[in-house]
Design a protein around this motif. Sequence first.
Motif, PDB file in Angstrom:
ATOM      1  N   GLN A  50      84.053  75.888 -43.915  1.00  0.00           N
ATOM      2  CA  GLN A  50      83.344  77.069 -44.193  1.00  0.00           C
ATOM      3  C   GLN A  50      81.630  76.695 -44.071  1.00  0.00           C
ATOM      4  N   VAL A  51      81.495  75.647 -44.942  1.00  0.00           N
ATOM      5  CA  VAL A  51      79.896  75.437 -45.036  1.00  0.00           C
ATOM      6  C   VAL A  51      79.526  74.849 -43.783  1.00  0.00           C
ATOM      7  N   GLN A  52      80.092  74.069 -42.784  1.00  0.00           N
ATOM      8  CA  GLN A  52      79.341  73.516 -41.796  1.00  0.00           C
ATOM      9  C   GLN A  52      79.325  74.686 -40.664  1.00  0.00           C
ATOM     10  N   ARG A  53      78.031  75.013 -40.199  1.00  0.00           N
ATOM     11  CA  ARG A  53      78.153  76.039 -39.270  1.00  0.00           C
ATOM     12  C   ARG A  53      77.912  75.794 -37.865  1.00  0.00           C
ATOM     13  N   THR A  54      78.692  74.941 -37.486  1.00  0.00           N
ATOM     14  CA  THR A  54      78.765  73.986 -36.163  1.00  0.00           C
ATOM     15  C   THR A  54      80.201  74.568 -35.161  1.00  0.00           C
ATOM     16  N   GLY A  55      80.892  75.442 -36.075  1.00  0.00           N
ATOM     17  CA  GLY A  55      82.349  75.504 -35.287  1.00  0.00           C
ATOM     18  C   GLY A  55      83.274  74.313 -35.514  1.00  0.00           C
ATOM     19  N   ILE A  56      83.187  73.744 -36.394  1.00  0.00           N
ATOM     20  CA  ILE A  56      84.286  72.653 -36.464  1.00  0.00           C
ATOM     21  C   ILE A  56      85.485  73.090 -36.762  1.00  0.00           C
ATOM     22  N   THR A  57      86.697  72.325 -36.105  1.00  0.00           N
ATOM     23  CA  THR A  57      87.902  72.790 -36.531  1.00  0.00           C
ATOM     24  C   THR A  57      88.439  71.921 -37.767  1.00  0.00           C
ATOM     25  N   PRO A  58      89.460  72.583 -38.265  1.00  0.00           N
ATOM     26  CA  PRO A  58      90.018  71.730 -39.475  1.00  0.00           C
ATOM     27  C   PRO A  58      90.418  70.450 -39.310  1.00  0.00           C
ATOM     28  N   ILE A  59      90.992  70.183 -38.209  1.00  0.00           N
ATOM     29  CA  ILE A  59      91.359  68.832 -37.665  1.00  0.00           C
ATOM     30  C   ILE A  59      89.978  67.810 -37.473  1.00  0.00           C
ATOM     31  N   GLY A  60      89.074  68.643 -36.877  1.00  0.00           N
ATOM     32  CA  GLY A  60      87.742  67.752 -36.831  1.00  0.00           C
ATOM     33  C   GLY A  60      87.132  67.708 -38.223  1.00  0.00           C
ATOM     34  N   ALA A  61      87.253  68.419 -39.053  1.00  0.00           N
ATOM     35  CA  ALA A  61      86.541  68.297 -40.430  1.00  0.00           C
ATOM     36  C   ALA A  61      87.560  67.382 -41.019  1.00  0.00           C
ATOM     37  N   ALA A  62      88.633  67.235 -41.208  1.00  0.00           N
ATOM     38  CA  ALA A  62      89.541  66.062 -41.725  1.00  0.00           C
ATOM     39  C   ALA A  62      89.217  64.563 -41.220  1.00  0.00           C
ATOM     40  N   LYS A  63      88.995  64.620 -39.874  1.00  0.00           N
ATOM     41  CA  LYS A  63      88.552  63.266 -39.363  1.00  0.00           C
ATOM     42  C   LYS A  63      87.066  63.042 -39.970  1.00  0.00           C
ATOM     43  N   GLU A  64      86.377  64.137 -40.081  1.00  0.00           N
ATOM     44  CA  GLU A  64      84.899  63.855 -40.459  1.00  0.00           C
ATOM     45  C   GLU A  64      84.839  63.452 -42.024  1.00  0.00           C
ATOM     46  N   ILE A  65      85.706  64.017 -42.684  1.00  0.00           N
ATOM     47  CA  ILE A  65      85.686  63.725 -43.951  1.00  0.00           C
ATOM     48  C   ILE A  65      86.172  62.433 -44.179  1.00  0.00           C
TER      49      ILE A  65
END
Length: 138
Positions: free
Chosen positions: A63-78
């Motif tokens: 929700q905070v990232q405005r780049t259109g990241i997917t949940p899986i992409g967010a998990a990898k990034e975290i």
Amino acid sequence: CKLKPKTTRHSVRALGYRSDMSSAASTSKPKRHFAVSAMAGFCSGATEAACTMPFDTIKTYVQVQRTGITPIGAAKEIYKLKGFGGFYFGLPAVLVQVAGKGAIRFTSYEQYKKWLQVAGAPKASEDFVAGLGAGLTE
């Protein structure tokens, strides 16, 4: 030869029950101390918070990232930025809130149910009304 575990007055008290052990012919259930319900609710809330925290962290990150990241992409990034502990960032505050709510909910449910039994409420509506009262109390 089957051995039965010996139940003493002290072991029953350790489980949080209060009962009159002098009357062996008593058929009523032993009464639980309110702390047993509070601890059950606290543990339930803590388990809920610990299990759902990673999903909540990922959701918030997306929700905070405005780049259109997917949940899986967010998990990898975290995971790449903060490791496994990054999924549990802020857990102590969430634990206090959710575990406290669980303790209040369980304890108030038991209290409302006890009051309804004393008042002579119909058995069918007892759980529903006690649950409704616990939800409103929470």
